[in-house]
Design an enzyme around this catalytic site. Structure first.
Site, PDB file in Angstrom:
ATOM      1  N   GLN A   1      -6.305   0.617  -7.930  1.00 31.21           N
ATOM      2  CA  GLN A   1      -5.591   0.036  -9.071  1.00 31.21           C
ATOM      3  C   GLN A   1      -5.974   0.757 -10.360  1.00 31.21           C
ATOM      4  O   GLN A   1      -5.198   0.797 -11.316  1.00 31.21           O
ATOM      5  CB  GLN A   1      -5.919  -1.452  -9.160  1.00 31.21           C
ATOM      6  CG  GLN A   1      -5.125  -2.217 -10.205  1.00 31.21           C
ATOM      7  CD  GLN A   1      -5.315  -3.711 -10.040  1.00 31.21           C
ATOM      8  OE1 GLN A   1      -5.018  -4.282  -8.988  1.00 31.21           O
ATOM      9  NE2 GLN A   1      -5.825  -4.352 -11.077  1.00 31.21           N
TER      10      GLN A   1
ATOM     11  N   GLU B   1      -5.766  19.191 -35.543  1.00 30.97           N
ATOM     12  CA  GLU B   1      -7.087  18.605 -35.308  1.00 30.97           C
ATOM     13  C   GLU B   1      -7.007  17.447 -34.316  1.00 30.97           C
ATOM     14  O   GLU B   1      -7.871  17.304 -33.436  1.00 30.97           O
ATOM     15  CB  GLU B   1      -7.681  18.127 -36.629  1.00 30.97           C
ATOM     16  CG  GLU B   1      -8.070  19.264 -37.565  1.00 30.97           C
ATOM     17  CD  GLU B   1      -8.591  18.773 -38.915  1.00 30.97           C
ATOM     18  OE1 GLU B   1      -8.515  17.550 -39.167  1.00 30.97           O
ATOM     19  OE2 GLU B   1      -9.055  19.609 -39.709  1.00 30.97           O
TER      20      GLU B   1
ATOM     21  N   THR C   1     -13.447  39.115 -31.710  1.00 25.75           N
ATOM     22  CA  THR C   1     -14.370  38.687 -30.659  1.00 25.75           C
ATOM     23  C   THR C   1     -15.549  38.056 -31.376  1.00 25.75           C
ATOM     24  O   THR C   1     -15.937  38.498 -32.464  1.00 25.75           O
ATOM     25  CB  THR C   1     -14.855  39.854 -29.779  1.00 25.75           C
ATOM     26  OG1 THR C   1     -15.606  40.776 -30.587  1.00 25.75           O
ATOM     27  CG2 THR C   1     -13.680  40.586 -29.138  1.00 25.75           C
ATOM     28  N   HIS C   2     -16.097  36.982 -30.795  1.00 26.29           N
ATOM     29  CA  HIS C   2     -17.214  36.260 -31.424  1.00 26.29           C
ATOM     30  C   HIS C   2     -16.844  35.764 -32.821  1.00 26.29           C
ATOM     31  O   HIS C   2     -17.728  35.567 -33.666  1.00 26.29           O
ATOM     32  CB  HIS C   2     -18.475  37.131 -31.507  1.00 26.29           C
ATOM     33  CG  HIS C   2     -18.849  37.780 -30.222  1.00 26.29           C
ATOM     34  ND1 HIS C   2     -19.526  37.134 -29.223  1.00 26.29           N
ATOM     35  CD2 HIS C   2     -18.583  39.035 -29.752  1.00 26.29           C
ATOM     36  CE1 HIS C   2     -19.702  37.952 -28.202  1.00 26.29           C
ATOM     37  NE2 HIS C   2     -19.130  39.111 -28.483  1.00 26.29           N
TER      38      HIS C   2
ATOM     39  N   LYS D   1      -6.027  19.283 -51.195  1.00 25.15           N
ATOM     40  CA  LYS D   1      -6.186  19.519 -49.759  1.00 25.15           C
ATOM     41  C   LYS D   1      -4.844  19.489 -49.016  1.00 25.15           C
ATOM     42  O   LYS D   1      -3.968  18.685 -49.306  1.00 25.15           O
ATOM     43  CB  LYS D   1      -7.109  18.448 -49.144  1.00 25.15           C
ATOM     44  CG  LYS D   1      -8.531  18.443 -49.677  1.00 25.15           C
ATOM     45  CD  LYS D   1      -9.307  19.643 -49.210  1.00 25.15           C
ATOM     46  CE  LYS D   1      -9.624  19.603 -47.744  1.00 25.15           C
ATOM     47  NZ  LYS D   1     -10.442  18.437 -47.363  1.00 25.15           N
TER      48      LYS D   1
ATOM     49  N   LYS E   1      -4.051   4.159 -12.558  1.00 25.37           N
ATOM     50  CA  LYS E   1      -2.821   4.154 -13.353  1.00 25.37           C
ATOM     51  C   LYS E   1      -3.013   4.278 -14.853  1.00 25.37           C
ATOM     52  O   LYS E   1      -2.344   5.091 -15.510  1.00 25.37           O
ATOM     53  CB  LYS E   1      -2.015   2.893 -13.047  1.00 25.37           C
ATOM     54  CG  LYS E   1      -1.558   2.832 -11.595  1.00 25.37           C
ATOM     55  CD  LYS E   1      -0.949   1.506 -11.238  1.00 25.37           C
ATOM     56  CE  LYS E   1      -0.729   1.432  -9.737  1.00 25.37           C
ATOM     57  NZ  LYS E   1      -2.011   1.470  -8.988  1.00 25.37           N
TER      58      LYS E   1
ATOM     59  N   SER F   1      -5.839  14.567 -48.920  1.00 22.75           N
ATOM     60  CA  SER F   1      -7.116  13.863 -48.929  1.00 22.75           C
ATOM     61  C   SER F   1      -7.000  12.638 -49.824  1.00 22.75           C
ATOM     62  O   SER F   1      -6.240  12.633 -50.795  1.00 22.75           O
ATOM     63  CB  SER F   1      -8.213  14.795 -49.463  1.00 22.75           C
ATOM     64  OG  SER F   1      -9.361  14.061 -49.830  1.00 22.75           O
TER      65      SER F   1
ATOM     66  N   ASN G   1       0.822  -1.213   0.000  1.00 23.38           N
ATOM     67  CA  ASN G   1       0.000   0.000   0.000  1.00 23.38           C
ATOM     68  C   ASN G   1       0.857   1.265   0.000  1.00 23.38           C
ATOM     69  O   ASN G   1       0.627   2.193  -0.782  1.00 23.38           O
ATOM     70  CB  ASN G   1      -0.927   0.015   1.215  1.00 23.38           C
ATOM     71  CG  ASN G   1      -1.979  -1.086   1.152  1.00 23.38           C
ATOM     72  OD1 ASN G   1      -2.040  -1.840   0.193  1.00 23.38           O
ATOM     73  ND2 ASN G   1      -2.792  -1.189   2.198  1.00 23.38           N
TER      74      ASN G   1
END
Length: 448
Positions: A309, A277, A142-143, A270, A312, A264, A97
């Site tokens: 246990q 991501e 902003t936004h 692409k 971990k 892609s 322990n």
């Protein structure tokens, strides 16, 4: 009936703690001999045998046996094979322990040091980006709507500050974790004249635990590490989101190096920001581990319960996820190129200067709320007429306020940035102060 004997087995993941377990055992054996609890000869044989065990593990020759369930019993059995009955004296004055409580603290201490080092590397990359583009003006948002011009360096240093707070959280965790639990036994202490302070000094702990029951039950330090890691990953995810947006054709602010993008399977044009991501996605994984440890701990009576246990696997996963993600960003950011022409053209877009024009009216004696209303109506007029503010003649400006004069045309993105000359603002001299602060932090940390 199905054989369930492997249900309680932890050796397939707790073997990761072998270095910490062996280090703790060596310190314990040395203390036992010093206190006269075992002979010096037995201690010497134990310590030498543990060295052989570690060599076997690191060579990949160690005979792991799932039937022995965990790391501790596997090491003890192999030690017995190597040195005989003396191995049985190693466990005098301790329990599995307090042994596993020690192992987890030693491992977490290393994980914290690695996390701080990785964060310093990311901070260094951010500081380099800021310095490389110290004079570039970009739109601030902003936004996710263009708001006011800011220096690109100011934007990068915002993330530097976030990661500085993360380092503070890990450092706080390390300070609270700097307590030796070994010597607490199963829960009540041990009936031997052990020297816990000597073991603490040997293993680099600043204190010994004051309560044996708390020592074997405590996993607060794991919850704290998970929490610090979750907040760090949240910051990484915010940066990832901006990189994803900025690297799109719609924004076209940045371009990542080829090794950090993928193509892609059907669209050859692409350049997907997959690393950013994936980092954004892995953030949820770390959040899950935080909730996992909190849920494990929330219903446990004192002291040790086998539920622990389950502390971990999620922890190891969080450590691996955090460190690998930070190392990716430390390598990815230096190769990110900024489309300065694009960001500066958008920063100079006239609606971005609406607040500056309101402040210009305030400078003429117009109350801010009135000036704000003037600019709101003026922007609505421009939208209706399909014009920008820069297209307006002075007489059009004056239709909305007689306070406008030729000075209105001196308001540019560069002037807007320069006007924010207060501590923490985006004015060039203030950002230079921020860069100097960042460099000083890195220098003092030995990260430059």
């Amino acid at each position: 009936m199905t054989d369930h004997s492997d249900y309680t087995v932890s050796i397939h993941y707790d073997r990761r703690l072998y270095r910490q377990d062996i280090a703790g055992s060596k310190a314990h054996a040395a203390m036992l001999s010093k206190q006269g609890i075992i002979t010096q000869d037995d201690a010497d044989r134990i310590i030498a045998g543990l060295g052989k065990v570690q060599d076997e593990i690191e060579r990949g020759d160690f005979p792991w046996d799932p039937a022995l369930e965990d790391l501790h019993m596997n090491i003890e059995r192999r030690l017995t094979d190597l040195i005989g009955p003396a191995a049985g004296r190693l466990h005098t004055g301790r329990s599995r322990n307090d042994q596993i409580a020690l192992d987890m603290r030693l491992y977490t201490r290393e994980a914290i040091a690695d996390a701080v080092a990785a964060l310093r590397s990311v901070q260094g990359a951010l500081a380099q980006l800021a310095e490389r583009h110290a004079d570039v003006v970009m739109p601030g948002y902003t936004h996710l709507q263009r708001a006011q011009p800011v220096l690109f360096a100011h934007h990068m240093l915002a993330y530097f500050e976030m990661f500085q707070r993360d380092i503070g959280r890990f450092t706080d965790c390390a300070a609270r974790m700097d307590v030796l639990p070994l010597g607490s036994g199963a829960l009540a202490g041990v009936p031997y004249p052990t020297d816990r302070h000597a073991v603490a000094a040997s293993l680099g702990f600043g204190e010994i635990s004051p309560n044996s029951m708390d020592a074997v039950a405590d996993r607060d330090f794991l919850a704290e590490f998970h929490a610090a890691a979750a907040i760090t990953m949240m910051h990484v995810s915010r940066l990832s989101e901006e990189i994803v947006i900025w690297s799109s054709r719609e924004f076209d602010f940045v371009r990542l190096a080829d090794e950090f993008t993928t193509g892609s399977s059907i669209m050859p044009q692409k350049r997907n920001p997959d690393f950013a991501e994936i980092a954004r996605g892995k953030t949820g994984r770390v959040y899950g581990s935080l909730m996992g440890i909190l849920t494990v701990l929330k219903g446990l009576p004192l002291t040790y319960n086998r539920d622990l246990q389950e502390d971990k696997e999620g922890f190891f996963d969080t450590v691996d996820t955090l460190l690998s993600t930070l190392r990716v960003f430390a390598d990815m950011l230096p190769g990110m190129t900024l489309n300065t022409e694009r960001v500066e053209s958008l920063a100079g877009e006239s609606y971005m200067l609406a607040t500056d024009l309101a402040d210009y009216l305030v400078g003429k004696g117009v109350p801010f709320r009135e000036a704000h209303g003037v600019m709101r109506r003026l922007c609505q007029h421009c939208e209706a007429e399909g014009k920008s503010l820069a297209d307006l003649q002075l007489d059009e400006y004056r239709e909305f306020s007689s306070h406008f004069d030729d000075g209105v045309y001196a308001i540019t993105a560069a002037a807007s940035v320069a006007a924010r000359d207060n501590p923490g603002g985006t004015a060039p001299n203030r950002v230079a102060e921020g860069l100097a602060r960042a460099r000083n932090i890195l220098r003092e940390a030995g990260a430059e």
